[in-house]
Write a protein that holds these residues in place. Structure first.
Motif, PDB file in Angstrom:
ATOM      1  N   ASP A  21      11.619  12.631  22.397  1.00 19.59           N
ATOM      2  CA  ASP A  21      11.061  12.558  23.628  1.00 19.59           C
ATOM      3  C   ASP A  21      10.350  13.748  24.287  1.00 19.59           C
ATOM      4  N   ARG A  22       9.446  13.579  25.113  1.00 20.02           N
ATOM      5  CA  ARG A  22       8.728  14.717  25.919  1.00 20.02           C
ATOM      6  C   ARG A  22       9.827  15.189  26.937  1.00 20.02           C
ATOM      7  N   GLU A  49       5.995  21.776  18.069  1.00 17.81           N
ATOM      8  CA  GLU A  49       5.019  20.663  17.716  1.00 17.81           C
ATOM      9  C   GLU A  49       4.617  20.862  16.281  1.00 17.81           C
ATOM     10  N   ASN A  62       7.001  15.734  18.616  1.00 17.19           N
ATOM     11  CA  ASN A  62       7.134  14.358  19.280  1.00 17.19           C
ATOM     12  C   ASN A  62       6.474  13.368  18.491  1.00 17.19           C
ATOM     13  N   GLU A  78       2.809  11.783  18.547  1.00 15.75           N
ATOM     14  CA  GLU A  78       1.626  12.687  18.350  1.00 15.75           C
ATOM     15  C   GLU A  78       1.260  12.910  16.915  1.00 15.75           C
ATOM     16  N   THR A 131      -0.114  23.184  27.009  1.00 10.18           N
ATOM     17  CA  THR A 131       1.152  22.921  27.456  1.00 10.18           C
ATOM     18  C   THR A 131       2.094  23.879  26.992  1.00 10.18           C
ATOM     19  N   ASP A 138       4.581  25.741  29.404  1.00  8.28           N
ATOM     20  CA  ASP A 138       6.078  25.960  29.384  1.00  8.28           C
ATOM     21  C   ASP A 138       6.481  27.258  29.289  1.00  8.28           C
ATOM     22  N   SER A 173       1.341  14.487  26.817  1.00 11.38           N
ATOM     23  CA  SER A 173       1.965  15.442  27.065  1.00 11.38           C
ATOM     24  C   SER A 173       1.492  16.490  28.281  1.00 11.38           C
ATOM     25  N   ASP A 203       2.440  14.596  31.500  1.00 13.16           N
ATOM     26  CA  ASP A 203       3.824  14.537  31.912  1.00 13.16           C
ATOM     27  C   ASP A 203       4.229  15.975  32.786  1.00 13.16           C
ATOM     28  N   ARG A 204       3.388  17.184  32.513  1.00 12.65           N
ATOM     29  CA  ARG A 204       3.635  18.240  33.237  1.00 12.65           C
ATOM     30  C   ARG A 204       3.031  18.569  34.426  1.00 12.65           C
ATOM     31  N   SER A 252      10.970  10.635  31.708  1.00 11.52           N
ATOM     32  CA  SER A 252      10.734  12.135  31.532  1.00 11.52           C
ATOM     33  C   SER A 252      11.581  12.556  32.537  1.00 11.52           C
TER      34      SER A 252
END
Lengths: 340, 585
Positions: free
Chosen positions: A37-38, A142, A185, A188, B113, B117, B153, B156-157, B213
């Motif tokens: 999961d993210r 990734e 993930n 993706e 992303t 991060d 992705s 989510d951020r 999340s």
């Protein structure tokens, strides 16, 4: 570089943490793939690993992190050094090298040093990420999105443990043994089977779904963000304990016995699952031995096999794309059958 | 929630984001381009300090420009390697604006992303190895229609998710942004922290709302701090927490706790007694206050959700996991495997195509060195540019355009009785083929009075199989609706530059018309029209007749559709998959 979140402060994710520590105890286990999961702390764990690991001894000034105790594997430069006289040693942190997704091939394998070529017209080799990662970890975030030609290149080097560069009349070969750590993930895109097979262990990471752990994750992250130094200090003791555990496990590792009975069980487990090739059995044995060493045991037992089998085998099952029971379930089933 | 309220929330989000762009991550603005969105962006710009960079990300930016690399011009002039900062590093200390975020290639999303991060750029390119700070907030303008979303992705951020689609321009009032107030709030921000109770309450609420999340509660806490800074509170109070929950958690909510059990969010806390015994302190401190805060948060979220959404959330007290995953899949639809066809070093053979510009670029820095070498070795001929084999750069192409296979399955009573199980079996085998070809698959089922997209395009076979297995049969045959849905989906797949293939499994006996009315003649006419639509659009189709005695109706439909016609009795899985393969070639 920003201070990494302490490894021992990561809430839950026991399987992933164990797999990383096993890889640190015995790099021959061959890499860890963490898919999940993210926002579940995959990258955090890998980056935390860098500060956790005990330092390693290298030949001072060597650009390839040569191990002074293994002269047979020296790079060309160290061979010259030996010929000239005594080697100097240094203690350095174990490298955990990021392979960023946009990396170009020349930086991965190494190429001519552009600066020296331009400024002084000299031909000199500038080592790449593979050289930097020697004896350490190469981390691909990734991993499923990595460009194909880089994947091919990594596979080649990971298999041979050596990086060969032939460019501009330069001919360089240097040792490049590293533990490949990949995260990703699954939504993706999946990983190419060849690369998948290259990872010794694969773990599935899920966001914790019980409330106390979730609160704990957020709380620790918040504490870390607002006062990094204090938070790191609080966890320093745990980190030291874990580090010592890894060091002594490494020392114990060669003396941990693998009884024939365990070997047979491992083989039966792999047969029950129909894993391809012998790689599964080897990894299973090595991981179980590293775990036994971590726990201070003299020999590998069923319990060790049971604990590492899911990570060591779940990505090696012959793919049946339509069996949605999931590989983890199949492994669990086989474990129950073989180990009772 | 009224449009006026939604607009005022959107404006608040802009202010809070401007106070802490990095901490709150950013704003995902779901809105068509138009005056409302323009006004919102204007307000946001007014809130951002003038000195900060505001960088626009072109959709199809090259990796070199995004990440940075060698500045060839400067390098050649200076005679030493000169690095060029990429867009992400240039956005450091400011804001990155991504227009048409729903079309953002996943490779670019990953770069963004990763930088968010690490808060720095790690560049390993063109012989350079650099680390540059990259602390920025992101504004993602998502213009997606129904089924297009910005990469998950990225979303989510981003702390704030704002939807401007339903706000009419008259409700979107002007807002006089007080830049001084924002910068004063920025000053105050560093002194503000949320306490453990608040963190706990936010996590509890997020879990109760079905948000998986953990970034959501973390971002919400940052937003609460920004809110306290904006309203010049000495510490983060209940109102800040409630506001943060409304802005951050509400748009992400998947479920809403049933009203008849208000304690629901508390339940998980009571379950593991061992855990609470461990940290007694936290639990015994003041449980009443704790509960109160949870309720404040949930009430805030409730207020922010439109009534119909709320009803839907309540109705299915827990949306099935498959469903929420389906959405996640949809978020990924712009995913093209992140493997851009780029340029790589290579040899000129096997029809490889030389990329002249990249080859020259690769050769350029080495010219002085090579000239000297050539001179030293006494070469007399002096070509203007010395190119070696190592310089060759080969254009790489995607091996094939990505294919999405859309299965349209007739789950009506007539089909269910006879062949639904067999059809499912056949689809499963076809899925296996798709897996081998790395196609994406999507699943549309029609029964009763309508067609439903059971599974948006995904590469996950397990999910495809799960949705197929859970497919019930029975009811009428709204064939036209099924074909229309397939057409709409194919169209959106095409817009992404991918190739759709439609596989229809039906007995061809339509009895529900487009408008939902019963009656065979109308329904058949509509089905024929829908089929023609597919043919006109030149979409590759395969029709598998599932009726026990394949008759004229299936064949006629296939003809109208321009489809390859197969019948089930002869179509054992292998034949079927071969036929599909052939029609896709």
């Amino acid at each position: 570089m920003a201070t990494a979140f302490p490894f021992s402060a990561i809430v839950g994710q026991d399987e992933m943490k164990l797999a990383l520590i096993i890889a640190a105890v015995d790099p021959k286990v061959g890499g860890v793939l963490a898919f999940g999961d993210r926002g579940s702390g995959k990258s955090t764990a890998v980056r935390a690993l860098a500060t956790l690991l005990p330092k390693m001894k290298v030949v001072a000034g060597c650009r390839y992190n040569c191990d002074p105790e293994r002269p047979a594997e020296f790079c060309d430069e160290c061979r010259v050094r030996v010929a000239k006289g005594a080697l100097k040693f240094a203690q350095v942190p174990v490298p955990v090298v990021d392979l960023p997704l946009g990396a170009t091939e020349d930086r991965v394998v190494g190429a001519l040093d552009l600066e020296r070529a331009l400024a002084r017209g000299e031909k000199a080799f500038e080592p790449g990420l593979l050289a930097r990662a020697h004896r350490g970890f190469l981390y691909i975030d990734e991993a499923n999105l990595l460009e194909d030609h880089l994947v091919d290149l990594l596979l080649d080097v990971a298999a041979s443990g050596e990086n060969v560069v032939e460019r501009e009349g330069l001919s360089i070969r240097h040792p490049a043994r590293f533990v490949l750590v990949g995260t990703g993930n699954p939504e993706e895109g999946e990983l190419r089977p060849q690369l998948l097979d290259r990872f010794g262990m694969s773990v599935e990471v899920k966001t914790p779904n019980d409330l106390p752990s979730r609160i704990e994750v957020v709380r620790r992250r918040d504490e870390f963000d607002s006062d990094t130094a204090a938070f790191t200090a609080t966890w320093a003791k745990e980190e030291t304990k874990l580090r010592k555990g890894i060091t002594s496990a490494r020392e114990r590792l060669p003396s941990v016995a693998v009884p024939d009975a365990s070997l047979e069980r491992a083989a039966r487990l792999c047969m029950a699952l129909g894993t391809d090739g012998l790689r599964g059995e080897l990894t299973l044995m090595r991981a179980a031995r590293a775990l036994a060493a971590l726990e201070g045991k003299k020999a590998v037992g069923d319990e060790h096999l049971r604990r590492v089998a899911p990570s060591a085998l779940r990505h090696r099952l012959r793919r049946n794309p339509l069996d949605d029971a999931g590989s983890s379930v199949r492994v669990d089933r086989a474990i129950a059958e073989v180990l009772g | 929630m009224t449009a006026a309220l939604a607009w005022s929330d959107a404006v608040t989000a802009a202010q809070l984001f401007a106070i802490d762009p990095v901490g709150t991550g950013g704003v995902l603005v779901r809105s068509r381009a138009g005056p409302v969105r323009d006004r919102w962006v204007t307000i946001l710009r007014a809130a951002l300090p003038i000195s900060q960079p505001l960088k626009h990300l072109p959709l199809h930016i090259a990796d070199g420009r995004l990440l940075g690399g060698l500045d060839l011009n400067a390098t050649l002039l200076a005679g030493r390697p000169v690095a060029e900062r990429g867009l992400l590093a240039e956005a450091d200390g400011g804001v990155l604006m991504v227009a048409m975020a729903e079309r953002l290639p996943s490779a670019a999303a990953v770069h963004i992303t990763a930088a968010m991060d690490a808060r720095e750029m790690i560049v390993e390119r063109d012989g350079l190895s650099l680390r540059m700070p990259a602390r920025f907030g992101v504004i993602a303008l998502d213009e997606g229609l129904d089924d297009e979303f910005a990469p998950g992705s990225l979303g989510d951020r981003l702390g704030f998710h704002v939807d401007l689609n339903d706000i009419p321009i008259r409700e979107a009032g002007e807002f006089a942004m007080d830049r001084a107030a924002i910068s004063a709030a920025r000053e105050r921000l560093s002194t503000l922290r949320t306490n453990e109770k608040q963190a706990e309450a936010m996590c509890t609420a997020a879990a109760a709302l079905g948000i998986v999340s953990l970034r959501a509660p973390m971002l919400a806490l940052r937003v609460a701090c920004a809110s306290a800074a904006l309203s010049a509170h000495d510490e983060v109070d209940q109102d800040d927490i409630a506001l943060a929950a409304r802005l951050v958690l509400a748009p992400r909510a998947l479920v809403f706790p049933q009203e008849q059990e208000p304690e629901h969010p508390e339940q998980p806390q009571e379950q593991p007694p061992s855990e609470s015994a461990d940290n007694d302190k936290a639990d015994t401190d003041n449980p009443d206050l704790d509960r109160a805060l949870d309720e404040v948060i949930l009430a805030a979220v409730q207020a922010a959700l439109p009534p119909d959404v709320l009803a839907a959330l309540r109705g299915s007290s827990m949306r099935s996991r498959g469903r929420s995953q389906g959405k996640a899949g949809a978020l990924q639809k712009s995913n093209k495997r992140g493997r851009p066809a780029g340029v790589s070093r290579g040899e000129l053979r096997g029809g490889a195509k030389l990329n002249v510009i990249e080859t020259l670029r690769a050769a350029a820095p080495w010219q002085p060195l090579r000239r000297r070498e050539a001179a030293a070795s006494g070469e007399t001929s002096r070509p203007r540019i010395l190119i070696r084999k190592d310089d060759f750069r080969i254009s790489r192409f995607k091996q094939r355009t990505e294919t999405t296979t859309i299965f349209v399955v007739d789950a009506s009573g007539s089909a269910a009785l006879h062949r639904l199980a067999e059809a499912k079996g056949a689809v499963e085998l076809l899925l296996a083929d798709c897996y081998i070809r790395r196609d994406q698959v999507a699943l549309i089922a029609f029964r009763g009075s309508a067609a439903e997209l059971l599974l948006p395009p995904t590469r996950s076979l397990a999910r495809a199989k799960r949705s197929l297995a859970g497919l019930p049969g029975g009811g009428g045959t709204p064939l036209a609706a099924g074909l229309d849905a397939a057409f709409a989906l194919s169209d959106s797949i095409r817009r992404k530059g991918q190739t759709p293939t439609v596989i229809v499994l039906t007995d061809g006996r339509a009895n529900i018309a487009r408008d939902g009315s019963q009656g065979r003649p109308r329904a058949e006419e509509d089905a024929i029209n829908a089929a023609r639509q597919l043919r006109m659009a030149d979409i590759t189709t395969v029709l598998v007749d599932t009726s026990p005695r394949p008759g004229a109706s299936g064949g006629a439909l296939a003809k109208e559709m321009g489809a390859r016609y197969l019948t089930m009795p002869h179509a054992d899985a292998t034949t079927l998959s071969k036929a599909v393969l052939a029609s896709m070639a």
